[in-house]
Enzyme design. Structure first.
Site: not given
Ligand code: SIN
Length: 481
Positions: A176, A252, A286, A384
Site C-alpha cells: 500500500k 520505521e 526521518c 521533527e
Molecule cells: C526515511 O526518511 O524514511 C528514509 C531515509 C533514508 O533511507 O535515508
C-alpha cells in the site's frame, strides 16, 4: 514507460480499476496540478489482494532461492535502465529535485540487488543435541503474507527496502503506497512484473482512505506481518492493532536527529554533512538533522560558513535546472514548517539566511533556512520539522552535548563530527540512536541495518539484518530411535 495509471491496482497478476469504478487525483506538489487519476481502492480490493497473496504463498516460498534472486536482480537492473523516466515520475509526484530522484532510483535498485544477493544466504543451523539419539535443526522460513505500507518521502526506495527482502525470504506481499505518491510504486511494480514475478506474489492496493486498507490488512489473520514507514503515531496504532492477531511488525518511525559538531572537527566537512543531511528531500526525511549543536568556540564560524553555503541553494520546481530544494509535499507540511519558524523567531532566534515560507503557483515552498540563537524550549528543537530549517545551538562540554542529543523519545539517526578518534568512539557509543553518522552526513545504504531506538521504531531494514524481519525460526528435533 506507460504513464496511464487508470488501472493502477495490481491484484493476482491483473492490473485493474477499483470495484466501485471510483478514482482519485494524484497532484504535483510544485503547482497542485493533477498528473494522474488512479483507482480508489478500499477494504474489498484489499481482501482480494490478501486472498491472492495467500494463494500464491506456498509456491513462492517453495521456489529455490536462486530463482527468487534472479527476479530481484532483473528488477534491480530494470529500475536502473529506466532511471530517467522513473526519476521524472518521482519528481512530478513528490517534488524532489531531479538529481535526487535519480539518486533515489539507484538507492531503490540497490535494495533489490542487495536482497537478491542475500536470498541465497538464508542459512539454518545444526545444534548439538543432548543425546546421541537426537538431532536439532534450526530452520528459517518465510513469515507468510506481508502488508507493506510505504511513505511519500521516498516513493521508490521505501518500496524496495520492504518488498525486496520479503520476496527474497519467500513471502508474498500486499503493497500500500502512500496516496500522495503511488505512481512511482506502480511503475516499479510494472517492472517487477516484467522481471517475471508470478501472479499474486506482489499486489498493489492504493486508495484515498488509508484507514480502510490498513484495517483490512490488520483484521485478517492471514496477514502475518506488517511493515511500515511513517509517523510514530500511526506506527503505535498499527502495533496495537497487530496485537489482536499477533502479527510481526517492523516500524520505521519519526526521528529528531541531533547533529553534533565539536571544536576539533573539520568545519567545512561538517557544514557539507549538515547540508546533505538537513536539506536532502527538502528536509523531509526521518534522518534529517533536526537540531544542530556546535561547540561554543566554533559556533559562530560554523553558522557563518553554513549560512554562506545555504544562501546559494536554489529553491523551486524539482524539474528546473539548478534547483536543489523542491516544494514541500502539501499544505500540512507547509503549515508545520511555518509554525516552527515563527515560534523560533517569536522566542528570540535569528534568521541567518532564508526564512521565507510561501505559496507560489499552487505549490508550497520554504527557503532553506539557518536559524541561530535557538533554545531547547522552541518547537523547532523539540519536534521533527520535516522541512528545510536548520536550527543551530551551542554547547560547552561533550557530556552536555550527549545529554541534550539523547533528551528525546526518538532514536533514529544522529550525527557527530570530530577529528578526535577517542571522542568519536565515545560519542558514537553514547548516542541512543539506531544510526550514527560519524563524520558522515549521509549514512543510509542498502548494506546497513536502518532503524531506530525508542519511539523511532522496531526492527531493521536493509543490511543482513533486513532479512530477519521476514523470517520465522523453527527448530526441528529429530529422534533417531
Ligand atoms: C526515511 O526518511 O524514511 C528514509 C531515509 C533514508 O533511507 O535515508
Amino acid at each position: 514507460m506507460d504513464r496511464d495509471f487508470g488501472r493502477g491496482l495490481y491484484i493476482d497478476g491483473q492490473w485493474q480499476q477499483s470495484r466501485s469504478g471510483r478514482s482519485f487525483p494524484v497532484t504535483n506538489p510544485a503547482d497542485g496540478s493533477v498528473i494522474a487519476e488512479i483507482p480508489d481502492a478500499g477494504a474489498e480490493e484489499t481482501r482480494a489482494a490478501i486472498d491472492a497473496a495467500h494463494r500464491a504463498f506456498p509456491a513462492w516460498a517453495a521456489r529455490p532461492a536462486l530463482e527468487r534472486a534472479r527476479i530481484l536482480m532483473d528488477w534491480s537492473r530494470a529500475m536502473e535502465a529506466h532511471q530517467d523516466e522513473l526519476a521524472r515520475l518521482m519528481t512530478d509526484e513528490n517534488g524532489k529535485p531531479l538529481a535526487e530522484s535519480r539518486g533515489e532510483v539507484t538507492y531503490a535498485a540497490g535494495f533489490a540487488q542487495w536482497f537478491g544477493e542475500e536470498a541465497r544466504r538464508v542459512y539454518g543451523e545444526i545444534v548439538p543435541a543432548a543425546t546421541s539419539l537426537k538431532r536439532i535443526w534450526v530452520l528459517r522460513q518465510p513469515v507468510g503474507v506481508v502488508g507493506a505500507i510505504t511513505p511519500w518521502n521516498f516513493p521508490a526506495a521505501m518500496v524496495t527496502r520492504k518488498v525486496a527482502p520479503a520476496l527474497a525470504a519467500g513471502c508474498t506481499v500486499i503493497l500500500k503506497p502512500a496516496e500522495q505518491t503511488p505512481l512511482t510504486a506502480i511503475a516499479i511494480v510494472r517492472l517487477l512484473e516484467e522481471a517475471g514475478i508470478p501472479p499474486g506474489v506482489v499486489n498493489v492496493v492504493v486508495g484515498q482512505d488509508p484507514v480502510a486498507i490498513g484495517d483490512a490488512l490488520l483484521d485478517d489473520p492471514r496477514v502475518r506481518k506488517i511493515t511500515f514507514t511513517g509517523s510514530t503515531e500511526v506506527g503505535k496504532h498499527l502495533m496495537r492493532r497487530s496485537a489482536d492477531t499477533m502479527k510481526r511488525v517492523s516500524l520505521e518511525l519519526g526521528g529528531q536527529a541531533p547533529f553534533l559538531v565539536f571544536a576539533d572537527a573539520d568545519l567545512d566537512l561538517a557544514v557539507q554533512g549538515a547540508i546533505a543531511s538537513k536539506f536532502r528531500n527538502t528536509g523531509q526525511t526521518c534522518v534529517s538533522a533536526n537540531r544542530i549543536y556546535v561547540e561554543e568556540p566554533v559556533v559562530d564560524e560554523f553558522a557563518h560558513r553554513m549560512a554562506q553555503r545555504v544562501k546559494e541553494m536554489r529553491v523551486g520546481r524539482g524539474t528546473e535546472p539548478g534547483v536543489v530544494v523542491g516544494p514541500l509535499i502539501d499544505r500540512q507540511g507547509y503549515e508545520k514548517v511555518k509554525l516552527h519558524l515563527e515560534d523560533a523567531v517569536r522566542q528570540g532566534a535569528s534568521v541567518a539566511t532564508g526564512g521565507r515560507v510561501y505559496e507560489s503557483g499552487g505549490g508550497f515552498y520554504a527557503e532553506p533556512t539557518v536559524l541561530v540563537g535557538v533554545e531547547e524550549r522552541m518547537v523547532v528543537m523539540r519536534e521533527e520539522t520535516f522541512g528545510p530549517v536548520a536550527p543551530i545551538s551551542s554547547f560547552k562540554t561533550e557530556a552536555e552535548a550527549l545529554e541534550r542529543a539523547n533528551a528525546t523519545p526518538y532514536g533514529l539517526a544522529a550525527y557527530a563530527y570530530t577529528r578526535d578518534l577517542a571522542r568519536g568512539v565515545r560519542v558514537a557509543e553514547g548516542l541512543e540512536y539506531g544510526i550514527v553518522g560519524l563524520n558522515d552526513g549521509m549514512p543510509s545504504t542498502p548494506q546497513a541495518p536502518f532503524g531506530g531506538f525508542k519511539e523511532s521504531g522496531q526492527g531493521r531494514e536493509g543490511g543482513r539484518q533486513g532479512m530477519d524481519a521476514f523470517l520465522e525460526i523453527k527448530f526441528v528435533s529429530v529422534g533417531l530411535g
